[in-house]
Scaffold this motif. Structure first.
Motif, PDB file in Angstrom:
ATOM      1  N   UNK A  11       0.790  -1.138   0.255  1.00  0.00           N
ATOM      2  CA  UNK A  11      -0.433  -0.012   0.069  1.00  0.00           C
ATOM      3  C   UNK A  11       1.006   1.234  -0.611  1.00  0.00           C
ATOM      4  N   UNK A  12       1.810   1.572   1.201  1.00  0.00           N
ATOM      5  CA  UNK A  12       2.714   2.029   0.795  1.00  0.00           C
ATOM      6  C   UNK A  12       3.446   2.952  -0.470  1.00  0.00           C
ATOM      7  N   UNK A  13       4.175   1.643  -1.205  1.00  0.00           N
ATOM      8  CA  UNK A  13       4.171   1.265  -2.613  1.00  0.00           C
ATOM      9  C   UNK A  13       3.354   1.944  -3.901  1.00  0.00           C
ATOM     10  N   UNK A  14       1.860   2.329  -3.469  1.00  0.00           N
ATOM     11  CA  UNK A  14       1.492   2.420  -4.322  1.00  0.00           C
ATOM     12  C   UNK A  14       0.960   4.283  -3.966  1.00  0.00           C
ATOM     13  N   UNK A  15       0.885   4.032  -2.737  1.00  0.00           N
ATOM     14  CA  UNK A  15       0.456   5.642  -2.020  1.00  0.00           C
ATOM     15  C   UNK A  15       1.511   6.197  -2.540  1.00  0.00           C
ATOM     16  N   UNK A  16       2.598   6.061  -2.900  1.00  0.00           N
ATOM     17  CA  UNK A  16       3.709   6.830  -3.120  1.00  0.00           C
ATOM     18  C   UNK A  16       3.756   7.782  -4.213  1.00  0.00           C
ATOM     19  N   UNK A  17       3.067   7.076  -5.685  1.00  0.00           N
ATOM     20  CA  UNK A  17       3.069   7.555  -6.877  1.00  0.00           C
ATOM     21  C   UNK A  17       1.766   8.038  -7.143  1.00  0.00           C
ATOM     22  N   UNK A  18       0.721   7.358  -6.500  1.00  0.00           N
ATOM     23  CA  UNK A  18      -0.787   8.274  -6.429  1.00  0.00           C
ATOM     24  C   UNK A  18      -0.502   9.606  -5.709  1.00  0.00           C
ATOM     25  N   UNK A  19       0.107   9.690  -4.619  1.00  0.00           N
ATOM     26  CA  UNK A  19      -0.093  11.035  -3.648  1.00  0.00           C
ATOM     27  C   UNK A  19       0.709  12.091  -4.836  1.00  0.00           C
ATOM     28  N   UNK A  20       1.857  12.104  -5.365  1.00  0.00           N
ATOM     29  CA  UNK A  20       2.361  13.074  -6.166  1.00  0.00           C
ATOM     30  C   UNK A  20       1.106  13.339  -6.871  1.00  0.00           C
ATOM     31  N   UNK A  21       0.883  12.579  -7.237  1.00  0.00           N
ATOM     32  CA  UNK A  21      -0.509  12.973  -8.906  1.00  0.00           C
ATOM     33  C   UNK A  21      -1.640  13.694  -7.903  1.00  0.00           C
ATOM     34  N   UNK A  22      -2.394  12.812  -6.775  1.00  0.00           N
ATOM     35  CA  UNK A  22      -3.377  13.789  -6.422  1.00  0.00           C
ATOM     36  C   UNK A  22      -2.474  14.943  -6.263  1.00  0.00           C
ATOM     37  N   UNK A  23      -1.616  15.080  -5.260  1.00  0.00           N
ATOM     38  CA  UNK A  23      -1.808  16.309  -4.517  1.00  0.00           C
ATOM     39  C   UNK A  23      -1.431  17.285  -5.373  1.00  0.00           C
ATOM     40  N   UNK A  24      -0.684  17.272  -6.850  1.00  0.00           N
ATOM     41  CA  UNK A  24      -0.318  17.697  -7.508  1.00  0.00           C
ATOM     42  C   UNK A  24      -1.881  18.419  -7.944  1.00  0.00           C
ATOM     43  N   UNK A  25      -2.223  17.815  -8.596  1.00  0.00           N
ATOM     44  CA  UNK A  25      -3.809  17.854  -9.232  1.00  0.00           C
ATOM     45  C   UNK A  25      -4.365  19.011  -7.561  1.00  0.00           C
ATOM     46  N   UNK A  26      -4.485  19.143  -7.357  1.00  0.00           N
ATOM     47  CA  UNK A  26      -5.343  19.318  -5.992  1.00  0.00           C
ATOM     48  C   UNK A  26      -4.663  20.658  -5.880  1.00  0.00           C
ATOM     49  N   UNK A  27      -3.485  20.691  -5.810  1.00  0.00           N
ATOM     50  CA  UNK A  27      -2.853  21.499  -5.432  1.00  0.00           C
ATOM     51  C   UNK A  27      -3.319  22.850  -6.434  1.00  0.00           C
ATOM     52  N   UNK A  28      -3.665  22.329  -8.221  1.00  0.00           N
ATOM     53  CA  UNK A  28      -3.124  23.696  -8.904  1.00  0.00           C
ATOM     54  C   UNK A  28      -4.630  23.536  -9.359  1.00  0.00           C
ATOM     55  N   UNK A  29      -5.522  22.913  -9.429  1.00  0.00           N
ATOM     56  CA  UNK A  29      -6.839  22.610  -9.553  1.00  0.00           C
ATOM     57  C   UNK A  29      -7.916  24.303  -9.501  1.00  0.00           C
ATOM     58  N   UNK A  30      -6.819  25.193  -8.553  1.00  0.00           N
ATOM     59  CA  UNK A  30      -7.791  26.397  -8.555  1.00  0.00           C
ATOM     60  C   UNK A  30      -6.297  26.908  -8.239  1.00  0.00           C
ATOM     61  N   UNK A  31      -5.986  27.264  -9.470  1.00  0.00           N
ATOM     62  CA  UNK A  31      -5.160  28.313  -9.670  1.00  0.00           C
ATOM     63  C   UNK A  31      -5.260  29.929 -10.006  1.00  0.00           C
TER      64      UNK A  31
END
Length: 283
Positions: free
Chosen positions: A87-107
């Motif tokens: 689970x940690x390995x899967x979340x490592x890549x997924x968290x990078x994607x989701x965090x970037x997406x959430x942060x930039x979604x209201x630029x």
């Protein structure tokens, strides 16, 4: 007064090509990008007790929850890989994607005060977020490596292979996908603010459509292609294949994710360049 156009150092024009990446401008404003990265890292956990340790605590808590719920209670198979590591390995890549997406979604909405007062290449803001989240990814990846080698030395059924060399490409594709999707979404949130709430729900559903809590081998072969339509599927699967050796890997679908990213970036940058000219009239 010298009005010779050759002596001007900056030209601001409303007529710019939609696919203009403004790479020279981005390089000239690299110091500003550094300042935005520093701002993101410092302000996110300012006045908190744990500070930057939350970058590590959050994935650990999520991993622990997945281990209990899906590993122990539901009993989802991980093909012999320890649940915590899987689970940690899967979340490592997924968290990078989701965090970037959430942060930039209201630029546009979150930075309208800055955008309305001074000129700078607007693409600096999402790029700085991609970089700051990359630093967070680095910390979480180090955590993953520590736990990985702990289980490796204990003789767990995991196999590191040469496909780990694809990690920089996986990070690049992930960053490009998150940048493309977030720019598209930010264009819509300038008019429809409540879409950001839909995005949070959508990311949760998206995670379950990505092999985060289950290996692709648990899915019947005739239905796997449906999951591979999700460009994040091949990225997460390749990451797990490289470190665990028991996941499904296809060059074709990894290439699909790369091409998907390129097309998405071209479309999103064109929309971004169009929206930035008149977004102050709508926010």
């Amino acid at each position: 007064m010298n009005t010779n156009a050759d002596s001007w150092t900056e030209t601001i024009s409303a007529e710019t090509p939609l696919f203009n990446l403004k790479l020279k401008e981005l390089w000239r404003y690299r110091d500003l990008c550094y300042m935005f990265v520093k701002r993101d890292l410092v302000t996110q956990y300012k006045q908190t007790i744990m500070g930057p340790l939350w970058y590590i605590i959050q994935p650990l808590l999520t991993t622990a929850m997945f281990t209990v719920v899906f590993g122990r209670i539901v009993g989802v198979s991980t093909n012999g890989v320890p649940h915590v590591l899987f689970y940690l390995g899967s979340l490592t890549m997924w968290n990078y994607f989701s965090q970037c997406l959430m942060t930039n979604s209201s630029i546009f909405v979150n930075n309208q005060g800055i955008f309305g007062k001074v000129y700078f290449p607007r693409m600096i803001v999402p790029l700085s977020s991609i970089i700051s989240n990359l630093i967070k990814f680095g910390l979480q990846f180090i955590l993953f490596l520590v736990i990985y080698f702990y289980f490796f030395l204990k003789g767990a059924d995991i196999y590191l292979n040469c496909y780990v060399l694809l990690l920089p490409i996986l990070i690049l594709i992930t960053a490009g996908l998150s940048l493309g999707f977030s720019i598209l979404f930010s264009a819509f949130t300038t008019k429809y603010r409540d879409l950001k709430h839909l995005l949070q729900f959508g990311i949760q559903l998206w995670m379950y459509a990505t092999p985060i809590i289950y290996p692709l081998t648990n899915i019947s072969e005739d239905k796997r292609w449906i999951l591979f339509l999700n460009p994040m599927t091949s990225i997460v699967a390749t990451f797990k294949y490289a470190f665990f050796g028991n996941e499904i890997f296809y060059w074709f679908y990894l290439l699909y994710s790369f091409i998907f990213m390129i097309i998405l970036l071209f479309i999103s940058i064109a929309i971004f360049n169009k929206i930035e000219k008149n977004f102050m009239d709508t926010v």
